[in-house]
Design an enzyme around this catalytic site. Structure first.
Site, PDB file in Angstrom:
ATOM      1  N   ASP A 204       0.832  -1.205   0.000  1.00 41.53           N
ATOM      2  CA  ASP A 204       0.000   0.000   0.000  1.00 41.53           C
ATOM      3  C   ASP A 204       0.872   1.264   0.000  1.00 41.53           C
ATOM      4  OD1 ASP A 204      -2.884   0.899   0.428  1.00 41.53           O
ATOM      5  OD2 ASP A 204      -1.927   1.917   2.113  1.00 41.53           O
ATOM      6  N   GLU A 267       1.979  -0.205  -4.838  1.00 40.73           N
ATOM      7  CA  GLU A 267       0.942   0.768  -5.202  1.00 40.73           C
ATOM      8  C   GLU A 267       1.603   2.140  -5.252  1.00 40.73           C
ATOM      9  OE1 GLU A 267      -3.255   2.853  -3.918  1.00 40.73           O
ATOM     10  OE2 GLU A 267      -1.668   2.515  -2.469  1.00 40.73           O
TER      11      GLU A 267
HETATM   12  C1  NOJ Z   1      -4.440   3.041  -0.750  1.00 41.55           C
HETATM   13  C2  NOJ Z   1      -5.578   2.097  -0.678  1.00 41.55           C
HETATM   14  O1  NOJ Z   1      -5.775   1.510  -1.934  1.00 41.55           O
HETATM   15  C3  NOJ Z   1      -6.776   2.871  -0.210  1.00 41.55           C
HETATM   16  O2  NOJ Z   1      -7.960   2.120  -0.291  1.00 41.55           O
HETATM   17  C4  NOJ Z   1      -6.510   3.325   1.200  1.00 41.55           C
HETATM   18  O3  NOJ Z   1      -7.578   4.127   1.644  1.00 41.55           O
HETATM   19  C5  NOJ Z   1      -5.215   4.130   1.277  1.00 41.55           C
HETATM   20  N1  NOJ Z   1      -4.145   3.499   0.566  1.00 41.55           N
HETATM   21  C6  NOJ Z   1      -4.765   4.284   2.692  1.00 41.55           C
HETATM   22  O4  NOJ Z   1      -4.263   3.065   3.154  1.00 41.55           O
END
Ligand code: NOJ
Length: 535
Positions: A204, A267
Site C-alpha cells: 500500500d 501501489e
Molecule cells: C491506498 C488504498 O488503496 C486505499 O484504499 C486506502 O484508503 C489508502 N491506501 C490508505 O491506506
C-alpha cells in the site's frame, strides 16, 4: 529479442483483486469473508485467473475498511479466523493459483498497540516509531502537509503536547520508517506470512513511506481547481516519493528474495518516469510497480496508444510491464467508458504486454452504484461530501445470481447492491455465450496459452480518431493483430500488407470468430477483434 521465454507465474498470469468485504458472505452478517471466498474459488478457477490479491483482512477498527491495521499477524473476526485463512491458502494452492496479500506499511491504526504506547508518553520506547513533531514556532501544525482524506496531515495530541503525522485519516498514524526497529519489525511480519506460503504482497502507498527529514513545507499546486480533492492544493514533493524510500523498497525486496518466486507489487501513483525508479536500478525494487495509466487516460485511441508507447519506452531493461483497469479506489471501467465499450476494454487489458490486474466484478461489467448520502461509508466520501469522492460506488457486493441480495448474502449487505443484479450477474452471464464474462474467459484462456500475447513484442500498427491496432508477436512463433474500435461508429481497418491476413480468433461479436480477414476489416461500433495472423 526476447530473453525470457520461461516467464514466472507473476509474469504471465492474471491477477484478480478481491475486496473481501464485498465478495461473498458465508455467515450472513452482510459482510464478505474468507469462507465465502473459498466457496467461490471454483469460479475463479473456471475464469482462468492464476493469482488472487486480497485487500486487507487483518484485525482493524475498519475506519478505512482494513487499511487501518491494529494487528499485522492475525485475521479480523469479520473475515474469519487464521484457520479459515490457512484453509483458503491451501485451497488456492491446490487449484494451482497464487495468493497475494495487501501489506500496509505506511501507517497503522491508531488502535494498534504500538501507537497506543507511542502516544502514552514522550519517553516511551515506541515514541519514535511514529512521526511526532512540536508545533510550528507561532503555534499550529509543524508544517503545511495535508491528509489525502482532507484537512491537515497533523493531529494534536493533548496528552503529550505534540502533533503526529497521518497522510490519511487521523486514525491512521504514519509509521516512522527511518527507525530501524520499525523496519525490522515490519520485515518480520512479511516473513510471518511468507513462511505460511503466501505468494507475495501488494504494498500500500509505497511512495509515501519516507518523508522529508527536514519537514519542509509542500509548495502550492498552481493547477488546483475547486472540484479537486483538497489534498491536491499542494504538490506533495516533501511528504512523498523521497529518494530514501528506495532503500526501504530494496530491503523489503531482499526479504521476499529469501523465498522462491514471491512477488512484490507496489501501489504507486506517480508520473511514469518516477514510477520506473521503483523497479530499482538492478531490478532490485518492486517486481511490479503498479501501472495505473489505464485508470486515468482519456478513452481516446491516440491517447491510449501514446500512453502504451510511453510506458513501454520507459520500462527499464528487465522491468516487467503490468496493466490495471480498475481497483477499489477508482471508478469502475464500465462506468468510465460505458457498457458498450466494456468488451473492448477487456480486450485491451488482456492483449497488452505484461501482467493484467482485473478488479472483481469488472468481468461482468459491474457499474459504480449510486449510494444515497445517508448510506455513505467511505471516509474519503464522508470527509469531502461535496466532491463526489466516495469510493463506495465501486465497492458494492459481487453480483452472483438473481436470488436475494444477488447471492452475496442472506442478510442486508453492508453496501447496497446495484438494482440491475437480477439481469446482470455471474450465473446469467455464464449461460450466455455472448456475455462479457465469457469474453473475459476466452481472452484469459487465449492469453495464457499463447506466449505471443503475454510476453511477445508489442508493435503499434495504427491509432486514429476511432481505433487502435497493434501486433503482438514472438518471431518465428505466433503473431496476433488486435484491432479495437473505441468509437460507436463502424470502423474500416485497411491494410495492403499481406502479412496482416489471418483468422479472427476472438471477437466481441462471437459470430465473427473463425472468419478469414484480408485487406479491409469492417468492424461494428464498439467492436474489437484478436486476429491470428498467417505466418
Ligand atoms: C491506498 C488504498 O488503496 C486505499 O484504499 C486506502 O484508503 C489508502 N491506501 C490508505 O491506506
Amino acid at each position: 529479442m526476447l530473453k525470457n521465454i520461461n516467464p514466472l507465474w507473476w509474469q504471465n498470469g492474471i491477477i484478480y483483486q478481491i475486496y473481501p468485504r464485498s465478495y461473498q458472505d458465508s455467515n450472513n452478517d452482510g459482510l464478505g469473508d474468507l469462507q465465502g471466498i473459498i466457496s467461490r474459488l471454483e469460479y475463479l478457477h473456471w475464469l482462468g485467473i492464476n493469482a488472487i490479491w486480497l485487500s486487507p483482512i487483518y484485525p482493524s477498527p475498519m475506519k478505512d475498511f482494513g487499511y487501518d491495521i491494529s494487528n499485522y499477524t492475525d485475521i479480523d473476526p469479520v473475515f474469519g479466523t487464521m484457520a479459515n485463512f490457512d484453509l483458503l491458502l491451501s485451497a488456492v494452492h491446490r487449484m494451482g493459483m497464487k495468493l497475494i496479500l495487501d501489506f500496509v506499511p505506511n501507517h497503522t491504526s491508531d488502535q494498534h498497540p504500538w501507537f497506543l504506547e507511542s502516544r502514552s508518553s514522550r519517553d516511551n520506547p515506541k515514541r519514535d516509531w511514529y512521526i511526532w513533531n512540536d508545533p510550528a514556532p507561532g503555534g499550529g501544525p509543524p508544517n503545511n502537509w495535508l491528509s489525502v482524506f482532507g484537512g491537515s496531515g497533523w493531529e494534536w495530541d493533548e496528552h503529550t503536547g505534540q502533533y503526529y503525522y497521518h497522510g490519511f485519516l487521523k486514525e491512521q498514524p504514519d509509521l516512522n520508517w527511518r527507525n530501524p526497529e520499525v523496519q525490522e519489525t515490519m520485515f518480520n511480519i512479511l516473513r510471518f506470512w511468507l513462511d505460511k506460503g503466501v505468494d507475495g504482497f501488494r504494498v500500500d502507498v509505497m511512495w509515501h513511506m519516507i518523508k522529508d527529514a527536514q519537514f519542509r513545507d509542500n509548495p502550492i499546486n498552481p493547477g488546483y481547481r475547486a472540484e479537486m480533492p483538497t489534498y491536491d492544493q499542494l504538490l506533495p514533493v516533501y511528504s512523498t516519493d523521497q529518494p530514501e524510500v528506495l532503500d526501504i523498497v530494496f530491503k523489503m525486496r531482499r526479504v521476499l528474495d529469501e523465498y522462491p518466486e514471491r512477488v512484490m507489487i507496489g501501489e504507486i501513483y506517480l508520473p511514469i518516469q518516477r514510477l520506473m525508479i521503483y523497479y530499482g536500478d538492478k531490478n532490485n525494487g518492486a517486481h511490479l510497480p503498479f501501472n495505473f495509466l489505464l485508470l486515468s487516460v482519456p478513452w481516446e485511441p491516440v491517447k491510449i496508444a501514446a500512453a502504451i508507447a510511453e510506458y513501454e519506452g520507459a520500462l527499464p531493461p528487465g522491468g516487467w510491464p503490468n496493466w490495471v483497469m480498475g481497483n477499489h479506489d477508482r471508478p469502475r471501467i464500465s462506468t468510465r467508458v460505458g457498457s458498450g465499450q466494456a468488451k473492448v476494454a477487456a480486450m485491451l487489458l488482456l492483449t497488452l504486454r505484461g501482467i493484467p490486474t482485473l478488479y472483481y466484478g469488472d468481468e461482468i461489467g459491474m457499474r459504480d452504484v449510486p449510494i444515497p448520502f445517508d448510506e455513505v461509508q467511505d471516509p474519503q466520501g464522508l470527509n469531502m461530501p461535496d466532491k463526489n469522492l466516495s469510493r463506495d460506488p465501486c465497492r458494492t457486493p459481487m453480483q452472483w445470481n438473481a436470488e436475494m441480495n444477488a447471492g452475496f448474502s442472506e442478510s442486508k449487505p453492508w453496501l447496497r447492491i446495484d438494482k440491475n443484479y437480477t439481469l446482470n450477474n455471474v450465473d446469467r452471464q455464464k449461460a450466455d455465450h455472448y456475455s462479457l464474462l465469457n469474453l473475459y474467459r476466452k481472452l484469459i484462456r487465449l492469453r495464457t496459452g499463447e506466449p505471443a500475447l503475454n510476453i511477445g513484442r508489442y508493435i503499434q500498427v495504427c491509432a486514429d480518431d476511432q481505433a487502435i491496432s497493434y501486433i503482438r508477436e514472438i518471431e518465428g512463433s505466433s503473431r496476433f493483430l488486435v484491432v479495437l474500435n473505441l468509437s460507436h461508429r463502424p470502423y474500416y481497418f485497411k491494410t495492403t500488407q499481406k502479412t496482416l491476413s489471418g483468422r479472427i480468433e476472438i471477437s466481441t461479436l462471437p459470430e465473427m470468430e473463425g472468419m478469414i480477414t484480408q485487406g479491409t476489416i469492417e468492424l461494428d461500433g464498439d467492436q474489437g477483434v484478436v486476429i491470428r495472423l498467417d505466418q
